[in-house]
Design a protein around this motif. Structure first.
Motif, PDB file in Angstrom:
ATOM      1  N   THR A 294       0.842  -1.209   0.000  1.00  0.00           N
ATOM      2  CA  THR A 294       0.000   0.000   0.000  1.00  0.00           C
ATOM      3  C   THR A 294       0.874   1.255   0.000  1.00  0.00           C
ATOM      4  OG1 THR A 294      -1.729  -1.160   1.204  1.00  0.00           O
ATOM      5  CG2 THR A 294      -1.816   1.243   1.277  1.00  0.00           C
ATOM      6  N   LEU A 295       1.896   1.260   0.841  1.00  0.00           N
ATOM      7  CA  LEU A 295       2.768   2.443   0.923  1.00  0.00           C
ATOM      8  C   LEU A 295       3.545   2.640  -0.382  1.00  0.00           C
ATOM      9  CD1 LEU A 295       4.051   2.035   4.602  1.00  0.00           C
ATOM     10  CD2 LEU A 295       2.363   3.686   3.754  1.00  0.00           C
ATOM     11  N   LEU A 296       3.982   1.541  -0.985  1.00  0.00           N
ATOM     12  CA  LEU A 296       4.678   1.642  -2.275  1.00  0.00           C
ATOM     13  C   LEU A 296       3.745   2.257  -3.315  1.00  0.00           C
ATOM     14  CD1 LEU A 296       6.488  -1.841  -2.347  1.00  0.00           C
ATOM     15  CD2 LEU A 296       7.593   0.391  -2.121  1.00  0.00           C
ATOM     16  N   ASP A 297       2.507   1.802  -3.319  1.00  0.00           N
ATOM     17  CA  ASP A 297       1.529   2.341  -4.270  1.00  0.00           C
ATOM     18  C   ASP A 297       1.309   3.837  -4.036  1.00  0.00           C
ATOM     19  OD1 ASP A 297       0.932   0.159  -5.927  1.00  0.00           O
ATOM     20  OD2 ASP A 297      -0.382  -0.727  -4.418  1.00  0.00           O
ATOM     21  N   GLU A 298       1.210   4.215  -2.782  1.00  0.00           N
ATOM     22  CA  GLU A 298       0.937   5.628  -2.462  1.00  0.00           C
ATOM     23  C   GLU A 298       2.073   6.562  -2.878  1.00  0.00           C
ATOM     24  OE1 GLU A 298      -2.021   4.832   1.348  1.00  0.00           O
ATOM     25  OE2 GLU A 298      -0.122   5.897   1.681  1.00  0.00           O
ATOM     26  N   THR A 299       3.290   6.081  -2.835  1.00  0.00           N
ATOM     27  CA  THR A 299       4.411   6.963  -3.202  1.00  0.00           C
ATOM     28  C   THR A 299       4.659   7.006  -4.717  1.00  0.00           C
ATOM     29  OG1 THR A 299       5.948   5.144  -2.898  1.00  0.00           O
ATOM     30  CG2 THR A 299       5.739   6.674  -1.065  1.00  0.00           C
ATOM     31  N   GLY A 300       3.948   6.190  -5.472  1.00  0.00           N
ATOM     32  CA  GLY A 300       4.173   6.167  -6.923  1.00  0.00           C
ATOM     33  C   GLY A 300       5.420   5.394  -7.314  1.00  0.00           C
ATOM     34  N   ALA A 301       5.799   4.417  -6.478  1.00  0.00           N
ATOM     35  CA  ALA A 301       7.021   3.653  -6.737  1.00  0.00           C
ATOM     36  C   ALA A 301       6.925   2.811  -8.015  1.00  0.00           C
ATOM     37  CB  ALA A 301       7.318   2.744  -5.539  1.00  0.00           C
ATOM     38  N   ARG A 302       5.731   2.364  -8.321  1.00  0.00           N
ATOM     39  CA  ARG A 302       5.590   1.512  -9.500  1.00  0.00           C
ATOM     40  C   ARG A 302       5.784   2.275 -10.817  1.00  0.00           C
ATOM     41  NH1 ARG A 302       0.891  -3.050 -10.534  1.00  0.00           N
ATOM     42  NH2 ARG A 302       1.825  -3.889 -12.428  1.00  0.00           N
ATOM     43  N   PRO A 303       5.042   3.403 -11.032  1.00  0.00           N
ATOM     44  CA  PRO A 303       5.293   4.148 -12.279  1.00  0.00           C
ATOM     45  C   PRO A 303       6.737   4.632 -12.401  1.00  0.00           C
ATOM     46  CG  PRO A 303       3.644   5.277 -10.902  1.00  0.00           C
ATOM     47  CD  PRO A 303       3.894   3.940 -10.297  1.00  0.00           C
ATOM     48  N   TYR A 304       7.364   4.961 -11.260  1.00  0.00           N
ATOM     49  CA  TYR A 304       8.772   5.377 -11.308  1.00  0.00           C
ATOM     50  C   TYR A 304       9.638   4.236 -11.872  1.00  0.00           C
ATOM     51  CZ  TYR A 304      13.552   5.993  -9.682  1.00  0.00           C
ATOM     52  OH  TYR A 304      14.920   6.044  -9.627  1.00  0.00           O
ATOM     53  N   ALA A 305       9.434   3.037 -11.344  1.00  0.00           N
ATOM     54  CA  ALA A 305      10.241   1.892 -11.792  1.00  0.00           C
ATOM     55  C   ALA A 305       9.961   1.551 -13.260  1.00  0.00           C
ATOM     56  CB  ALA A 305       9.969   0.685 -10.891  1.00  0.00           C
ATOM     57  N   VAL A 306       8.705   1.662 -13.665  1.00  0.00           N
ATOM     58  CA  VAL A 306       8.348   1.394 -15.071  1.00  0.00           C
ATOM     59  C   VAL A 306       9.097   2.368 -15.985  1.00  0.00           C
ATOM     60  CG1 VAL A 306       6.458   1.509 -16.764  1.00  0.00           C
ATOM     61  CG2 VAL A 306       6.083   0.383 -14.559  1.00  0.00           C
ATOM     62  N   GLU A 307       9.165   3.627 -15.558  1.00  0.00           N
ATOM     63  CA  GLU A 307       9.848   4.642 -16.357  1.00  0.00           C
ATOM     64  C   GLU A 307      11.347   4.332 -16.483  1.00  0.00           C
ATOM     65  OE1 GLU A 307      10.371   9.331 -15.784  1.00  0.00           O
ATOM     66  OE2 GLU A 307       8.395   8.563 -15.216  1.00  0.00           O
ATOM     67  N   ARG A 308      11.952   3.923 -15.376  1.00  0.00           N
ATOM     68  CA  ARG A 308      13.382   3.586 -15.418  1.00  0.00           C
ATOM     69  C   ARG A 308      13.643   2.398 -16.346  1.00  0.00           C
ATOM     70  NH1 ARG A 308      17.121   6.219 -12.063  1.00  0.00           N
ATOM     71  NH2 ARG A 308      18.472   5.073 -13.476  1.00  0.00           N
ATOM     72  N   ALA A 309      12.784   1.381 -16.254  1.00  0.00           N
ATOM     73  CA  ALA A 309      12.947   0.204 -17.123  1.00  0.00           C
ATOM     74  C   ALA A 309      12.838   0.609 -18.587  1.00  0.00           C
ATOM     75  CB  ALA A 309      11.905  -0.859 -16.769  1.00  0.00           C
ATOM     76  N   THR A 310      11.909   1.509 -18.873  1.00  0.00           N
ATOM     77  CA  THR A 310      11.726   1.979 -20.256  1.00  0.00           C
ATOM     78  C   THR A 310      12.968   2.730 -20.738  1.00  0.00           C
ATOM     79  OG1 THR A 310       9.378   2.200 -19.756  1.00  0.00           O
ATOM     80  CG2 THR A 310      10.139   3.238 -21.783  1.00  0.00           C
ATOM     81  N   ASP A 311      13.562   3.554 -19.855  1.00  0.00           N
ATOM     82  CA  ASP A 311      14.790   4.281 -20.215  1.00  0.00           C
ATOM     83  C   ASP A 311      15.910   3.298 -20.590  1.00  0.00           C
ATOM     84  OD1 ASP A 311      13.521   6.629 -19.633  1.00  0.00           O
ATOM     85  OD2 ASP A 311      14.477   6.921 -17.676  1.00  0.00           O
TER      86      ASP A 311
END
Ligand code: IPE
Ligand code: IPE
Ligand code: MG
Ligand code: MG
Length: 345
Positions: A294-311
């Motif tokens: 829940t806390l990971l979701d609230e901080t936006g950790a998932r979209p951040y990681a998706v963006e890094r993987a895309t880079d």
């Protein structure tokens, strides 16, 4: 799977499987039925069941050998010559998984019980040791396919250098478990070692066997390195939000073992409650895991990681273009890159 990639994979996989079976004593000529030593290797490889009887289990995605042979084809070589390198890397990868599952306390791998949970840690360590040596023997078979001796020696040296980098990455990964804070730079160095260097080696050895020049080999290696980084970030995402039934790995272990995966370290920097949970608590039950997610979701950790993987994936494709790959291997490599970034398995 996209067209070019699936056509190549259909040709590659049986060739790699038969090469690995020959080295690991699982082919018709050398197999010892229910051999207690080789049998544990066969179990891990997905060729035998828990009773060491021949059986078809999940063997993993085999992306490393596919990448190695594709790189060889895309560098203008005959992929058949690179089969021993592809087999050696896949055996090395599987050695690292046998030991990694002990190191990470993981009960499941590819939807099956891990070697250590079935035969105990001492035997699992020994199985991994044997696979490490067998991986070297597999690579030596390049010489039987007409690969020049100096290329074989160069491949062996890169193989050993990569093995050291890989275990160094594993060392960092484990020390991070008990450290409160890890920054992104340290994390990238860690995943470069534990994952990316081996993916880089696949592309490098494929190009090397093809007889590519040094600049081209370097671009293939850099392509593989960035692909490996993207792959590991995606693995971090799946380790938290993935479906156990699809990944074959238990979803909570990265959290309960306090792995400093990219989404976690991003959120740790931004959320005090998460820091307190990770630092103070020895709690590892379902409630803890749910709160962390829940806390990971609230901080936006998932979209951040998706963006890094895309880079990383974009960077990989830039190096691939600079390597001037030939068709149809070039398109298949792009398809592989795209598939790995979007994978849920
Ligand atoms: C697992 O690798 C270990 C990592 C580097 C993330 P894979 O996801 O390639 O494992 P298999 O071989 O397909 O099971
Ligand atoms: C992957 O380790 C790297 C090696 C095994 C060398 P991880 O621990 O991150 O991978 P999974 O999630 O167990 O497959
Ligand atoms: Mg690990
Ligand atoms: Mg692990």
């Amino acid at each position: 799977m996209a067209d070019e990639l699936s056509t190549f994979s259909a040709a590659f996989l049986p060739a790699v499987e038969s090469e690995m079976r020959a080295v690991l004593r699982a082919d018709g000529a050398t197999a010892v039925p229910a051999d207690p030593f080789y049998g544990m290797i066969h179990y891990h490889m997905g060729w035998a069941d828990e009773g060491l009887q021949p059986a078809g289990g999940d063997s993993g995605k085999r992306i490393r050998p596919i990448l190695c042979l594709l790189a060889c084809a895309a560098a203008g070589g005959d992929w058949r010559q690179a089969v021993p390198a592809a087999a050696a890397i896949e055996i090395l990868h599987n050695f690292s998984l046998v030991h990694d599952d002990i190191e990470d306390d993981s009960p499941t791998r590819r939807g099956r019980r891990t070697v250590w949970t079935l035969w105990g840690q001492p035997q699992a360590i020994n199985t991994g040791d044997a696979m490490f040596a067998l991986a070297h023997l597999a690579l030596g078979r390049l010489a039987d396919r007409g690969v020049p001796p100096d290329t074989v020696v160069r491949a062996l040296r890169r193989f050993d250098e990569t093995s050291v980098a890989l275990t160094r990455g594993q060392h960092a990964d484990m020390t991070f478990e008990t450290r409160a804070a890890v920054n992104v730079e340290e994390y990238v160095a860690m995943i470069t070692g534990k994952t990316a260097v081996l993916v880089a080696l696949c592309a490098e050895l494929g190009a090397l066997v093809a007889g590519a020049d040094d600049a081209q080999v370097d671009h293939f290696a850099a392509f593989g390195l960035n692909l490996g980084l993207a792959f590991q970030v995606q693995d971090d995402i799946l380790g938290i939000w993935g479906d156990e039934g699809v990944t074959g790995k238990s979803a909570a272990t990265d959290i309960t073992t306090r792995k400093k995966t990219l989404p976690v370290l991003y959120a740790l920097e931004r959320n005090e409650e998460l820091r307190a949970l990770y630092e103070a608590s020895t709690q590892d039950d379902g409630m803890f895991v749910r709160r962390v997610v829940t806390l990971l979701d609230e901080t936006g950790a998932r979209p951040y990681a998706v963006e890094r993987a895309t880079d990383y994936s974009d960077e990989a494709l830039a190096h691939l273009a600079a390597a001037r790959p030939v068709q149809p291997g070039a398109t298949a490599l792009q398809q592989l890159t795209d598939m790995l970034l979007r994978r849920d398995f």
